[in-house]
Write a protein that holds these residues in place. Structure first.
Motif, PDB file in Angstrom:
ATOM      1  N   LEU A  97       0.877  -1.221   0.261  1.00 57.71           N
ATOM      2  CA  LEU A  97      -0.192   0.172   0.005  1.00 57.71           C
ATOM      3  C   LEU A  97       0.645   1.705   0.121  1.00 57.71           C
ATOM      4  CD1 LEU A  97      -2.629   1.616   0.277  1.00 57.71           C
ATOM      5  CD2 LEU A  97      -2.778   1.257   2.887  1.00 57.71           C
ATOM      6  N   TRP A  98       0.463   1.728  -0.798  1.00 57.58           N
ATOM      7  CA  TRP A  98       1.262   3.339  -1.222  1.00 57.58           C
ATOM      8  C   TRP A  98       0.013   4.027  -0.415  1.00 57.58           C
ATOM      9  CZ3 TRP A  98       5.730   5.285  -3.111  1.00 57.58           C
ATOM     10  CH2 TRP A  98       7.176   4.195  -3.151  1.00 57.58           C
ATOM     11  N   ILE A  99       0.793   5.465   0.481  1.00 56.42           N
ATOM     12  CA  ILE A  99      -0.363   6.233   0.444  1.00 56.42           C
ATOM     13  C   ILE A  99       0.712   7.542   0.631  1.00 56.42           C
ATOM     14  CG2 ILE A  99      -0.051   5.787   3.312  1.00 56.42           C
ATOM     15  CD1 ILE A  99      -3.768   6.428   3.510  1.00 56.42           C
ATOM     16  N   ASP A 100      -0.465   8.556   0.314  1.00 58.19           N
ATOM     17  CA  ASP A 100      -0.112   9.897  -0.440  1.00 58.19           C
ATOM     18  C   ASP A 100      -0.758  10.203   0.847  1.00 58.19           C
ATOM     19  OD1 ASP A 100      -0.222  12.399  -1.076  1.00 58.19           O
ATOM     20  OD2 ASP A 100       0.068  12.666  -2.726  1.00 58.19           O
ATOM     21  N   SER A 101       0.168  10.847   2.072  1.00 63.83           N
ATOM     22  CA  SER A 101      -0.502  11.597   3.353  1.00 63.83           C
ATOM     23  C   SER A 101       0.169  13.339   3.599  1.00 63.83           C
ATOM     24  CB  SER A 101       0.140  10.379   4.481  1.00 63.83           C
ATOM     25  OG  SER A 101       1.223  10.607   4.934  1.00 63.83           O
ATOM     26  N   SER A 102       0.001  13.557   2.537  1.00 62.51           N
ATOM     27  CA  SER A 102       0.127  15.267   2.349  1.00 62.51           C
ATOM     28  C   SER A 102       0.027  15.889   3.075  1.00 62.51           C
ATOM     29  CB  SER A 102       0.336  15.673   0.526  1.00 62.51           C
ATOM     30  OG  SER A 102       1.486  14.561   0.338  1.00 62.51           O
ATOM     31  N   ASP A 103      -2.315  15.478   2.400  1.00 65.08           N
ATOM     32  CA  ASP A 103      -3.082  16.573   2.625  1.00 65.08           C
ATOM     33  C   ASP A 103      -3.818  15.663   4.060  1.00 65.08           C
ATOM     34  OD1 ASP A 103      -2.387  18.255   1.205  1.00 65.08           O
ATOM     35  OD2 ASP A 103      -3.177  17.657   0.012  1.00 65.08           O
ATOM     36  N   LEU A 104      -3.453  14.900   4.505  1.00 62.67           N
ATOM     37  CA  LEU A 104      -3.875  13.965   5.640  1.00 62.67           C
ATOM     38  C   LEU A 104      -3.055  13.948   7.135  1.00 62.67           C
ATOM     39  CD1 LEU A 104      -4.107  10.115   4.193  1.00 62.67           C
ATOM     40  CD2 LEU A 104      -6.117  12.549   3.908  1.00 62.67           C
ATOM     41  N   THR A 105      -4.333  13.963   8.338  1.00 62.37           N
ATOM     42  CA  THR A 105      -3.677  13.963   9.334  1.00 62.37           C
ATOM     43  C   THR A 105      -3.202  12.388   9.929  1.00 62.37           C
ATOM     44  OG1 THR A 105      -5.777  13.675  10.386  1.00 62.37           O
ATOM     45  CG2 THR A 105      -5.271  15.431  10.320  1.00 62.37           C
ATOM     46  N   PRO A 106      -2.847  12.929  11.363  1.00 60.60           N
ATOM     47  CA  PRO A 106      -2.096  11.230  11.630  1.00 60.60           C
ATOM     48  C   PRO A 106      -3.140  10.236  11.381  1.00 60.60           C
ATOM     49  CG  PRO A 106      -0.795  12.875  12.711  1.00 60.60           C
ATOM     50  CD  PRO A 106      -1.615  13.542  12.162  1.00 60.60           C
ATOM     51  N   GLU A 107      -4.163  10.687  12.314  1.00 57.93           N
ATOM     52  CA  GLU A 107      -5.691   9.748  12.590  1.00 57.93           C
ATOM     53  C   GLU A 107      -6.261   9.670  11.229  1.00 57.93           C
ATOM     54  OE1 GLU A 107      -4.359  11.983  15.986  1.00 57.93           O
ATOM     55  OE2 GLU A 107      -4.922  13.023  13.336  1.00 57.93           O
ATOM     56  N   GLU A 108      -5.959  10.473  10.000  1.00 60.16           N
ATOM     57  CA  GLU A 108      -6.751  10.114   8.880  1.00 60.16           C
ATOM     58  C   GLU A 108      -5.840   9.330   8.036  1.00 60.16           C
ATOM     59  OE1 GLU A 108      -9.089  13.661   7.995  1.00 60.16           O
ATOM     60  OE2 GLU A 108      -7.112  14.252   7.265  1.00 60.16           O
ATOM     61  N   THR A 109      -4.460   9.573   8.229  1.00 61.64           N
ATOM     62  CA  THR A 109      -3.605   8.406   7.289  1.00 61.64           C
ATOM     63  C   THR A 109      -3.776   6.755   8.057  1.00 61.64           C
ATOM     64  OG1 THR A 109      -1.879  10.030   7.464  1.00 61.64           O
ATOM     65  CG2 THR A 109      -1.914   7.365   7.292  1.00 61.64           C
ATOM     66  N   ALA A 110      -3.774   6.466   9.159  1.00 66.05           N
ATOM     67  CA  ALA A 110      -4.038   5.174  10.238  1.00 66.05           C
ATOM     68  C   ALA A 110      -5.370   4.854   9.820  1.00 66.05           C
ATOM     69  CB  ALA A 110      -3.807   5.730  11.285  1.00 66.05           C
ATOM     70  N   ALA A 111      -6.709   5.613   9.500  1.00 65.29           N
ATOM     71  CA  ALA A 111      -7.914   5.403   9.110  1.00 65.29           C
ATOM     72  C   ALA A 111      -7.924   4.913   7.950  1.00 65.29           C
ATOM     73  CB  ALA A 111      -8.931   6.127   9.577  1.00 65.29           C
ATOM     74  N   GLU A 112      -6.903   5.438   7.306  1.00 64.03           N
ATOM     75  CA  GLU A 112      -6.939   5.008   5.320  1.00 64.03           C
ATOM     76  C   GLU A 112      -6.417   3.439   5.718  1.00 64.03           C
ATOM     77  OE1 GLU A 112      -7.890   5.330   2.181  1.00 64.03           O
ATOM     78  OE2 GLU A 112      -9.026   6.613   3.497  1.00 64.03           O
ATOM     79  N   ILE A 113      -5.138   3.502   5.743  1.00 62.19           N
ATOM     80  CA  ILE A 113      -4.613   2.770   5.786  1.00 62.19           C
ATOM     81  C   ILE A 113      -5.027   1.086   6.360  1.00 62.19           C
ATOM     82  CG2 ILE A 113      -2.412   0.802   6.987  1.00 62.19           C
ATOM     83  CD1 ILE A 113      -0.765   3.804   7.361  1.00 62.19           C
ATOM     84  N   ILE A 114      -6.417   0.876   7.638  1.00 61.82           N
ATOM     85  CA  ILE A 114      -7.040   0.266   8.585  1.00 61.82           C
ATOM     86  C   ILE A 114      -7.954   0.057   7.658  1.00 61.82           C
ATOM     87  CG2 ILE A 114      -8.410  -0.611  10.160  1.00 61.82           C
ATOM     88  CD1 ILE A 114      -6.812   1.837  12.079  1.00 61.82           C
ATOM     89  N   LYS A 115      -8.192   0.513   6.661  1.00 63.40           N
ATOM     90  CA  LYS A 115      -9.686   0.537   5.834  1.00 63.40           C
ATOM     91  C   LYS A 115      -9.315  -0.151   4.568  1.00 63.40           C
ATOM     92  CE  LYS A 115     -11.296   3.787   2.460  1.00 63.40           C
ATOM     93  NZ  LYS A 115     -11.659   4.202   2.942  1.00 63.40           N
ATOM     94  N   ARG A 116      -7.597   0.109   3.993  1.00 64.53           N
ATOM     95  CA  ARG A 116      -7.258  -0.540   3.005  1.00 64.53           C
ATOM     96  C   ARG A 116      -5.836  -1.546   2.833  1.00 64.53           C
ATOM     97  NH1 ARG A 116      -4.946   5.018   0.042  1.00 64.53           N
ATOM     98  NH2 ARG A 116      -3.691   3.552  -1.284  1.00 64.53           N
ATOM     99  N   ALA A 117      -5.919  -1.595   3.892  1.00 60.27           N
ATOM    100  CA  ALA A 117      -4.369  -3.136   4.571  1.00 60.27           C
ATOM    101  C   ALA A 117      -4.643  -3.903   4.388  1.00 60.27           C
ATOM    102  CB  ALA A 117      -4.441  -2.962   6.112  1.00 60.27           C
ATOM    103  N   GLU A 118      -5.783  -4.704   4.066  1.00 59.75           N
ATOM    104  CA  GLU A 118      -5.966  -5.955   3.906  1.00 59.75           C
ATOM    105  C   GLU A 118      -6.390  -6.490   2.060  1.00 59.75           C
ATOM    106  OE1 GLU A 118      -6.290  -9.842   4.354  1.00 59.75           O
ATOM    107  OE2 GLU A 118      -5.860  -8.611   6.066  1.00 59.75           O
ATOM    108  N   SER A 119      -6.493  -5.691   1.922  1.00 56.46           N
ATOM    109  CA  SER A 119      -6.898  -5.727  -0.341  1.00 56.46           C
ATOM    110  C   SER A 119      -5.592  -5.124  -0.581  1.00 56.46           C
ATOM    111  CB  SER A 119      -7.839  -4.730  -0.406  1.00 56.46           C
ATOM    112  OG  SER A 119      -8.333  -3.196   0.091  1.00 56.46           O
ATOM    113  N   GLU A 120      -4.376  -4.036  -0.012  1.00 62.01           N
ATOM    114  CA  GLU A 120      -3.797  -3.395  -1.053  1.00 62.01           C
ATOM    115  C   GLU A 120      -2.277  -3.876  -0.292  1.00 62.01           C
ATOM    116  OE1 GLU A 120      -4.438   0.318  -2.450  1.00 62.01           O
ATOM    117  OE2 GLU A 120      -6.306   0.274  -1.453  1.00 62.01           O
ATOM    118  N   ALA A 121      -2.448  -3.813   1.131  1.00 60.22           N
ATOM    119  CA  ALA A 121      -1.026  -3.670   1.824  1.00 60.22           C
ATOM    120  C   ALA A 121      -0.326  -5.104   1.777  1.00 60.22           C
ATOM    121  CB  ALA A 121      -0.792  -3.216   3.144  1.00 60.22           C
ATOM    122  N   ARG A 122      -0.975  -6.288   1.760  1.00 56.63           N
ATOM    123  CA  ARG A 122      -0.975  -7.508   2.440  1.00 56.63           C
ATOM    124  C   ARG A 122       0.399  -8.505   0.878  1.00 56.63           C
ATOM    125  NH1 ARG A 122      -4.029 -11.886   5.405  1.00 56.63           N
ATOM    126  NH2 ARG A 122      -3.421 -13.539   4.742  1.00 56.63           N
TER     127      ARG A 122
END
Length: 180
Positions: free
Chosen positions: A153-178
């Motif tokens: 998973l590649w995530i552009d966190s430029s405009d995200l807060t740390p909490e938003e970044t973590a939430a996005e990772i949680i949402k996408r981890a299983e399908s994109e980071a595994r």
């Protein structure tokens, strides 16, 4: 809220990309977890430490490989004992492939924090430490963009807060980071 599956989560990015903050937030999502900071193994060297730099000093790559190997073994030992593991460090270039292949434990998740150069510059100014003494931001960013594997998973966190970044990772981890 979606939950993360137990596994080994590797968080990478260049300095000031948010690795420590995001890895801590992710590790807090589990009942039993460990946050392994790979850079700790570099800091443990009392004398003879050779940091990576653009001029590639002799011995630096070997020490970096040792650091990666130790971090992977520690992560796998904790995982084997029932912990979810979030491992973070700067994993760049050709060394990433062999580092990822060194893991026997599964599932393995690979997350690259990829904020843009402007965001990195702004974050670096706000940090209470200076990461860019041997390196400049753009050359390091170019190594990440051009030499790192495009897996996980590649995530552009430029405009995200740390909490938003973590939430996005949680949402996408299983399908994109595994990875496996």
């Amino acid at each position: 809220m979606q939950m993360l599956n137990k596994g080994i989560y590797i968080v990478t990015g260049i300095m000031a990309s948010g690795k420590s903050t995001i890895a801590q937030l992710l590790s807090e999502q589990f009942e039993q977890s460990v946050h392994v900071r790979g850079d700790l193994f570099r800091k443990m060297i009392v004398k003879g430490s050779i940091d990576m730099s653009p001029d590639d000093p002799q011995g630096a790559a070997e020490q970096l490989k040792l650091r990666y190997t130790i971090a992977a073994k520690v992560a796998e030992m904790y995982y084997k004992e029932g912990f979810a593991v979030v491992l973070q460090d700067i994993y760049l270039g050709k060394a990433v492939h062999s580092f990822l292949e060194s893991f026997a434990a599964k599932p393995l998740y690979f997350i690259t924090l990829n904020p843009n150069v402007k965001a990195i510059m702004e974050r670096e100014k706000l940090r209470n430490k200076t990461g860019y003494s041997n390196w400049e931001i753009e050359p390091l960013y170019n190594i990440l963009k051009n030499e790192n594997p495009k897996s996980g998973l590649w995530i552009d966190s430029s405009d995200l807060t740390p909490e938003e970044t973590a939430a996005e990772i949680i949402k996408r981890a299983e399908s994109e980071a595994r990875l496996a």
